[in-house]
Design a protein around this motif. Sequence first.
Motif, PDB file in Angstrom:
ATOM      1  N   GLU A   1       1.391  -1.219   0.057  1.00 50.15           N
ATOM      2  CA  GLU A   1      -0.005  -0.025  -0.191  1.00 50.15           C
ATOM      3  C   GLU A   1       1.010   1.305   0.204  1.00 50.15           C
ATOM      4  N   ASP A   2       2.148   1.080   0.189  1.00 45.65           N
ATOM      5  CA  ASP A   2       3.372   2.145   0.780  1.00 45.65           C
ATOM      6  C   ASP A   2       3.953   2.304  -0.726  1.00 45.65           C
ATOM      7  N   MET A   3       4.232   1.011  -1.060  1.00 46.39           N
ATOM      8  CA  MET A   3       4.327   1.688  -2.218  1.00 46.39           C
ATOM      9  C   MET A   3       3.897   2.373  -3.623  1.00 46.39           C
ATOM     10  N   MET A   4       2.118   1.750  -3.390  1.00 42.68           N
ATOM     11  CA  MET A   4       1.180   1.634  -4.397  1.00 42.68           C
ATOM     12  C   MET A   4       0.892   3.603  -4.600  1.00 42.68           C
ATOM     13  N   ALA A   5       1.139   3.959  -2.687  1.00 42.19           N
ATOM     14  CA  ALA A   5       1.164   5.257  -3.060  1.00 42.19           C
ATOM     15  C   ALA A   5       2.074   6.062  -3.358  1.00 42.19           C
ATOM     16  N   ASP A   6       2.955   5.712  -2.643  1.00 36.05           N
ATOM     17  CA  ASP A   6       4.564   6.711  -2.989  1.00 36.05           C
ATOM     18  C   ASP A   6       5.267   6.671  -4.702  1.00 36.05           C
ATOM     19  N   LYS A   7       6.016   5.617  -5.015  1.00 41.23           N
ATOM     20  CA  LYS A   7       5.794   4.780  -6.502  1.00 41.23           C
ATOM     21  C   LYS A   7       4.526   4.950  -7.315  1.00 41.23           C
TER      22      LYS A   7
ATOM     23  N   VAL B   1      -5.167  -2.585  -9.088  1.00 45.18           N
ATOM     24  CA  VAL B   1      -4.447  -1.939  -9.636  1.00 45.18           C
ATOM     25  C   VAL B   1      -5.312  -0.806 -10.082  1.00 45.18           C
ATOM     26  N   ASN B   2      -6.421  -0.876 -10.850  1.00 46.63           N
ATOM     27  CA  ASN B   2      -7.195  -0.069 -11.791  1.00 46.63           C
ATOM     28  C   ASN B   2      -8.390   0.552  -9.616  1.00 46.63           C
ATOM     29  N   TYR B   3      -8.129   0.148  -9.141  1.00 41.81           N
ATOM     30  CA  TYR B   3      -8.361   0.907  -8.062  1.00 41.81           C
ATOM     31  C   TYR B   3      -7.865   2.336  -7.851  1.00 41.81           C
ATOM     32  N   TYR B   4      -6.451   1.631  -7.445  1.00 44.82           N
ATOM     33  CA  TYR B   4      -5.858   2.936  -7.720  1.00 44.82           C
ATOM     34  C   TYR B   4      -5.961   4.039  -9.255  1.00 44.82           C
ATOM     35  N   ARG B   5      -5.653   3.473  -9.622  1.00 48.41           N
ATOM     36  CA  ARG B   5      -6.213   4.424 -11.039  1.00 48.41           C
ATOM     37  C   ARG B   5      -7.462   5.468 -11.079  1.00 48.41           C
ATOM     38  N   ILE B   6      -8.355   4.768 -10.786  1.00 47.91           N
ATOM     39  CA  ILE B   6      -9.415   5.560 -10.003  1.00 47.91           C
ATOM     40  C   ILE B   6      -9.499   6.427  -8.892  1.00 47.91           C
ATOM     41  N   LYS B   7      -8.700   5.859  -8.505  1.00 48.62           N
ATOM     42  CA  LYS B   7      -8.500   7.172  -6.934  1.00 48.62           C
ATOM     43  C   LYS B   7      -7.708   8.301  -7.926  1.00 48.62           C
ATOM     44  N   GLU B   8      -6.671   7.678  -8.212  1.00 44.26           N
ATOM     45  CA  GLU B   8      -5.622   8.753  -9.056  1.00 44.26           C
ATOM     46  C   GLU B   8      -6.951  10.219 -10.031  1.00 44.26           C
ATOM     47  N   PHE B   9      -7.538   9.751 -10.853  1.00 40.39           N
ATOM     48  CA  PHE B   9      -8.606   9.952 -11.705  1.00 40.39           C
ATOM     49  C   PHE B   9      -9.616  11.151 -10.861  1.00 40.39           C
ATOM     50  N   ILE B  10      -9.584  10.623  -9.664  1.00 43.04           N
ATOM     51  CA  ILE B  10     -10.503  11.732  -9.270  1.00 43.04           C
ATOM     52  C   ILE B  10      -9.622  12.852  -8.626  1.00 43.04           C
ATOM     53  N   ALA B  11      -8.760  12.285  -8.002  1.00 44.34           N
ATOM     54  CA  ALA B  11      -7.834  13.251  -7.455  1.00 44.34           C
ATOM     55  C   ALA B  11      -7.036  14.427  -8.843  1.00 44.34           C
ATOM     56  N   LEU B  12      -6.937  13.616  -9.987  1.00 41.79           N
ATOM     57  CA  LEU B  12      -6.416  14.824 -11.366  1.00 41.79           C
ATOM     58  C   LEU B  12      -7.690  15.383 -11.599  1.00 41.79           C
ATOM     59  N   ALA B  13      -9.051  15.261 -11.318  1.00 45.79           N
ATOM     60  CA  ALA B  13      -9.853  15.951 -11.703  1.00 45.79           C
ATOM     61  C   ALA B  13     -10.674  17.071 -11.006  1.00 45.79           C
ATOM     62  N   LYS B  14     -10.061  16.946 -10.064  1.00 44.65           N
ATOM     63  CA  LYS B  14     -10.080  18.049  -8.676  1.00 44.65           C
ATOM     64  C   LYS B  14      -8.578  19.182  -8.938  1.00 44.65           C
TER      65      LYS B  14
END
Length: 368
Positions: A265-271, A311-324
């Motif tokens: 989880e840390d690696m997915m968030a950091d790298k 993996v796509n769970y994190y991509r969705i989180k990234e997408f929502i963050a980018l959308a803001k």
Amino acid sequence: MNTFVNQLAYFGFFQSFFLLCVYLFSAKNRKNINGYIAFLIFVLFIGLSGRVLYVSKLFEENFRLITISEFAILLFGATVFLFTRSSLTNQRFAVRDLVHYIPAIAYILFVVFYFMIPSDEVIVARIRRGELYSVVNILVGIGLTFNCTYWFLSLRQFLRFRNNLKNELSYTLKTQFFLNFLIAIGVCLLVWIGMYFISLFGPETIEQESRKFIWLGIAFIILFIAYYGMIVPDVFRIQSFNLSQKYSQSKLSHKDLDTLKTELEDMMADKKPYLNTKLMKAELATMLGISNPELARLLNERIGMNFFDFVNYYRIKEFIALAKTDKAKELTFFGLAQEAGFNSKTTFNKSFRSLMGTSPSAYFSKEV
């Protein structure tokens, strides 16, 4: 109508002959086409040659020439299955694969000794007794059963392969063209089954007449596939992946799994490895310092997701963050999705709806 059918038979015959010549004499195209497709073309060439020889009257209208087409019936289904298997697994032909053709050899021998060798007097006597038509119906039923069985095996293997990829890949492979090929063959077989059962309880000629069109339909599907495979050689080269082995021998303790979950989880968030649109599970396992099967166990027992969804769970989180952010003013939803690691609009929409329970546009309209 017979003239039209004969013209199609001539066209298919010469087209299959042309493709066989290309395969045999062009080293470049020989590399581009699957060997089983080449054999399918040969099977079609045999199947169509009987009718061509019959209607051309080169040897007069000898009905025995039509029976040459029967040689191809049981060769067809097994070859479609072996072609599917080789395309999905890169498994090459082995001597043991010849077992799939044993029924076809037995079938061909029966056709030769029952239809081709006996004299005209014997054949006429069988027709008068009704024996010949009964035998033909049995043979057609055997052919349909054999081909449909192998078609189901082909479809099952394809669907299983596509489903297993979700445990290995974070993106979607383009397999629709392959699926369409199997569906087209399946439709032809379904129509043939319908005509066969109608003929059993109705006029005997229904199945006999429709069989010409069904076989020509199958022939042109395969000829198109072979031709397209030469033009676009990668269309059936679905990349082969070594699917994870069972992790029952894994020595990771429950404490190890808990620690690895935190590290993952840390690696997915950091790298943010999910930004790699072609991320594979083997790559993520290497980054985490564990084996592919161990990562499979970690995802199954501690995350509760397959690799694709994780993996796509994190991509969705990234997408929502980018959308803001300000980027949302410059890019479309799919543009933002690509920035988040998605390489397919369809995959993005399905993943978003699966996770958030609604479409991206509906989700953000609620946010406003």
